[in-house]
Scaffold this active site. Structure first.
Site, PDB file in Angstrom:
ATOM      1  N   CYS A  11       0.860  -1.186   0.000  1.00 34.97           N
ATOM      2  CA  CYS A  11       0.000   0.000   0.000  1.00 34.97           C
ATOM      3  C   CYS A  11       0.894   1.233   0.000  1.00 34.97           C
ATOM      4  CB  CYS A  11      -0.912  -0.008   1.221  1.00 34.97           C
ATOM      5  SG  CYS A  11      -1.880   1.507   1.366  1.00 34.97           S
ATOM      6  N   CYS A  22      -3.708   1.462   9.172  1.00 36.93           N
ATOM      7  CA  CYS A  22      -3.204   0.094   9.376  1.00 36.93           C
ATOM      8  C   CYS A  22      -1.787   0.153   9.942  1.00 36.93           C
ATOM      9  CB  CYS A  22      -3.168  -0.663   8.053  1.00 36.93           C
ATOM     10  SG  CYS A  22      -4.759  -0.870   7.283  1.00 36.93           S
ATOM     11  N   CYS A  96      -7.216   0.987  -1.748  1.00 38.37           N
ATOM     12  CA  CYS A  96      -6.952   0.355  -0.438  1.00 38.37           C
ATOM     13  C   CYS A  96      -7.025  -1.163  -0.587  1.00 38.37           C
ATOM     14  CB  CYS A  96      -7.991   0.844   0.573  1.00 38.37           C
ATOM     15  SG  CYS A  96      -7.941  -0.077   2.117  1.00 38.37           S
ATOM     16  N   PHE A 266     -28.300  -7.488  22.058  1.00 32.95           N
ATOM     17  CA  PHE A 266     -27.570  -6.666  21.082  1.00 32.95           C
ATOM     18  C   PHE A 266     -27.424  -7.508  19.801  1.00 32.95           C
ATOM     19  CE2 PHE A 266     -25.981  -5.814  25.385  1.00 32.95           C
ATOM     20  CZ  PHE A 266     -26.216  -4.467  25.524  1.00 32.95           C
ATOM     21  N   ASN A 344     -23.371  -9.296  22.739  1.00 31.59           N
ATOM     22  CA  ASN A 344     -22.388  -8.766  21.784  1.00 31.59           C
ATOM     23  C   ASN A 344     -22.613  -7.253  21.692  1.00 31.59           C
ATOM     24  OD1 ASN A 344     -21.952  -8.962  18.163  1.00 31.59           O
ATOM     25  ND2 ASN A 344     -20.418  -8.606  19.726  1.00 31.59           N
ATOM     26  N   CYS A 371     -15.829  -6.501  20.991  1.00 33.33           N
ATOM     27  CA  CYS A 371     -14.847  -5.911  20.068  1.00 33.33           C
ATOM     28  C   CYS A 371     -13.919  -4.961  20.828  1.00 33.33           C
ATOM     29  CB  CYS A 371     -15.554  -5.184  18.922  1.00 33.33           C
ATOM     30  SG  CYS A 371     -16.584  -3.827  19.482  1.00 33.33           S
TER      31      CYS A 371
HETATM   32  C1  LIG Z   1     -21.468  -4.959  18.082  1.00 37.71           C
HETATM   33  S1  LIG Z   1     -23.060  -4.797  17.394  1.00 37.71           S
HETATM   34  C2  LIG Z   1     -23.530  -6.508  17.403  1.00 37.71           C
HETATM   35  C3  LIG Z   1     -24.600  -6.906  16.427  1.00 37.71           C
HETATM   36  C4  LIG Z   1     -24.792  -8.404  16.217  1.00 37.71           C
HETATM   37  N1  LIG Z   1     -24.638  -9.171  17.414  1.00 37.71           N
HETATM   38  C5  LIG Z   1     -23.899  -8.917  15.114  1.00 37.71           C
HETATM   39  O1  LIG Z   1     -23.183  -9.894  15.312  1.00 37.71           O
HETATM   40  O2  LIG Z   1     -23.958  -8.334  14.009  1.00 37.71           O
HETATM   41  C6  LIG Z   1     -23.966  -4.107  18.715  1.00 37.71           C
HETATM   42  C7  LIG Z   1     -25.439  -3.939  18.454  1.00 37.71           C
HETATM   43  O3  LIG Z   1     -26.045  -3.433  19.643  1.00 37.71           O
HETATM   44  C8  LIG Z   1     -27.113  -2.575  19.279  1.00 37.71           C
HETATM   45  N2  LIG Z   1     -27.410  -1.768  20.469  1.00 37.71           N
HETATM   46  C9  LIG Z   1     -26.761  -0.680  20.945  1.00 37.71           C
HETATM   47  N3  LIG Z   1     -27.326  -0.278  22.113  1.00 37.71           N
HETATM   48  C10 LIG Z   1     -28.343  -1.128  22.383  1.00 37.71           C
HETATM   49  C11 LIG Z   1     -29.287  -1.261  23.449  1.00 37.71           C
HETATM   50  N4  LIG Z   1     -29.292  -0.421  24.481  1.00 37.71           N
HETATM   51  N5  LIG Z   1     -30.176  -2.260  23.399  1.00 37.71           N
HETATM   52  C12 LIG Z   1     -30.193  -3.130  22.346  1.00 37.71           C
HETATM   53  N6  LIG Z   1     -29.320  -3.065  21.311  1.00 37.71           N
HETATM   54  C13 LIG Z   1     -28.406  -2.088  21.330  1.00 37.71           C
HETATM   55  C14 LIG Z   1     -26.565  -1.844  18.063  1.00 37.71           C
HETATM   56  O4  LIG Z   1     -27.637  -1.318  17.300  1.00 37.71           O
HETATM   57  C15 LIG Z   1     -25.804  -2.974  17.347  1.00 37.71           C
HETATM   58  O5  LIG Z   1     -26.631  -3.633  16.422  1.00 37.71           O
END
Ligand SMILES: C[S@@+](CC[C@H](N)C(=O)[O-])C[C@H]1O[C@@H](n2cnc3c(N)ncnc32)[C@H](O)[C@@H]1O
Length: 412
Positions: A11, A22, A96, A266, A344, A371
């Site tokens: 790159c 990166c 990229c 989530f 998650n 993450c």
């Molecule tokens: C890291 S992402 C994970 C999504 C999913 N588990 C995946 O593997 O694609 C976190 C998710 O949490 C949702 N989120 C954020 N705050 C939240 C809340 N208070 N209650 C429910 N969902 C929430 C976001 O919209 C997002 O979709």
């Protein structure tokens, strides 16, 4: 037998120091992964003993990013698609090496379209111009979602009129939309989205590798298909092959536990919940985004899952109790706690409130996918009655210090 390490991507912008996205690009991926593993293990050492780590899931060194968030700058005749420097001027990242080939092929077409349309790139220093970003997502099949972030609705009809030509130039264009972000230098997207195509969502047909091959990015016939519907403004894991390994690992670990009831908090568009669905198993996904929940429900239907058993509800995942006011999920899994709770959360983690609810609940087993190992460590400290039994690193973001970690926890 000697195994040749994949070459590090080349790159020019990284070599010149122009793009710093990166920081570890010039190190072999195997070295990066070893360093990342030891960094993550040391951050979590208090909660995840060293012997509990399974081998990490590696990424391909390049062509793994399924989405491109390109700031549009430069001039009408010569737009740049990429990032902005400290002064707000454009740096072009069309080449990229992280983007999947479908995105790399799409970006020059979009640059030509910008010139042909006459919609001026937004210039941050002078606050003039209309087009702020193009956001491109590619499915594993090479289908595309292209979103134009405009400062106002002024050129909306021009974009609508250009759609047939764009569809001709990009035959795999499935979803096109315009997002309106009128605020100067705010978050990338605004709340208003106008869909230009018939399709509103991109079908991401994932393929979950069998557990023994879950680090592989090669698809084979025994892989389990996981079709997910991605609406325009919803979260999706950026590295499709590593996301497949993540969901496959969660599925394999859950299968060993044979839970009768699973909750996925989530849940986004339903990746974990749908990967963990099994005959007779009750699954509940909770997510704040209503459009993501609609997508998860439709994906469940596409998979032929029984809606009485596999349910998705829009709501606040911090409200763990199904009988709590506002949770509106009473009766979905009965009043009983799940046998397996999957969380998650966003980078900030689950936080004190949800951790306290989990501590006070009857939940015996958890999968925590994070993450951000730092907030994961803080959350694990808030869950003193849960003990890690295995863990795995997923290299979702190669060439950076970012890491995705899955930890299985049991009470006691
Ligand atoms: C890291 S992402 C994970 C999504 C999913 N588990 C995946 O593997 O694609 C976190 C998710 O949490 C949702 N989120 C954020 N705050 C939240 C809340 N208070 N209650 C429910 N969902 C929430 C976001 O919209 C997002 O979709």
């Amino acid at each position: 037998m000697s195994v040749t390490a994949p070459p590090t991507p080349s790159c020019a912008l990284h070599s010149a120091g122009t793009c710093r996205s990166c920081p570890h690009l010039s190190r072999p991926l195997s070295d990066q992964l070893a360093s990342k593993q030891s960094l993550v293990a040391s951050l979590l050492a208090e909660h995840v003993p060293a012997g509990l780590w399974e081998p990490p899931a590696a990424s391909a060194p390049e062509r793994f990013r399924n989405k491109a968030k390109m700031a549009v700058a430069g001039t009408l005749a010569r737009p740049t698609l990429g990032i902005l420097d400290g002064a707000g001027h454009g740096i072009d990242l069309r080449t990229c090496p992280l983007h999947v080939p479908a995105i790399e092929a799409t970006l020059p077409v979009l640059a030509d379209l910008i010139t042909a349309l006459g919609v001026r790139p937004y210039d941050v220093p002078s606050r003039c111009g209309e087009l702020k970003y193009v956001l491109v997502t590619a499915s594993p099949d090479g289908d595309l979602m292209v979103r134009f972030v405009l400062r106002s609705r002024r050129h909306l009809e021009r974009l609508r009129a250009a759609l047939p030509g764009l569809q001709q130039a990009l035959p795999q264009l499935a979803v096109a939309s315009v997002n309106i972000q009128g605020v100067h230098q705010a978050v990338i997207e605004g709340p208003e989205e106008i869909i230009l195509t018939e399709e509103e969502r991109l079908l991401m047909r994932l393929s979950l590798p069998t557990p023994s091959a879950s680090t592989s990015t090669v698809r084979c016939s025994e892989d389990v298909e996981l079709p997910l519907y991605l609406p325009t403004r919803s979260f999706f894991q950026t590295n499709t092959a590593v996301a497949e390994a993540l969901y496959a690992t969660a599925r394999a670990w859950a299968q060993e536990l044979e839970p009768a009831r699973v909750w996925d908090l989530f849940c986004g568009v339903g990746g974990f919940a749908l990967a963990l669905a099994a005959p007779g198993r009750r699954v509940l996904g909770v997510e704040v985004s209503a459009s993501a929940i609609d997508g998860a429900r439709d994906a469940a239907a596409l998979m032929g899952l029984n809606p009485a058993l596999v349910r998705f509800e829009a709501g606040d995942a911090h409200v763990l109790d199904p009988d709590a006011p506002g949770a509106d999920v009473s009766g979905v899994c009965g009043a009983q706690s799940p046998d397996l709770l999957v969380v998650n959360p966003p980078r900030r983690g689950i936080g004190e409130q949800l951790a306290a609810r989990i501590e006070a609940s009857g939940v015996e087993r958890m999968l925590y996918s994070s993450c951000n190992p730092r907030t994961l460590a803080a959350d694990l400290a808030r869950l003193p009655s849960m003990r890690a039994v295995r863990s795995r690193l997923f290299d979702m973001f190669p060439h950076t210090d970012h890491a995705e970690v899955l930890v299985e926890l049991v009470r006691g």
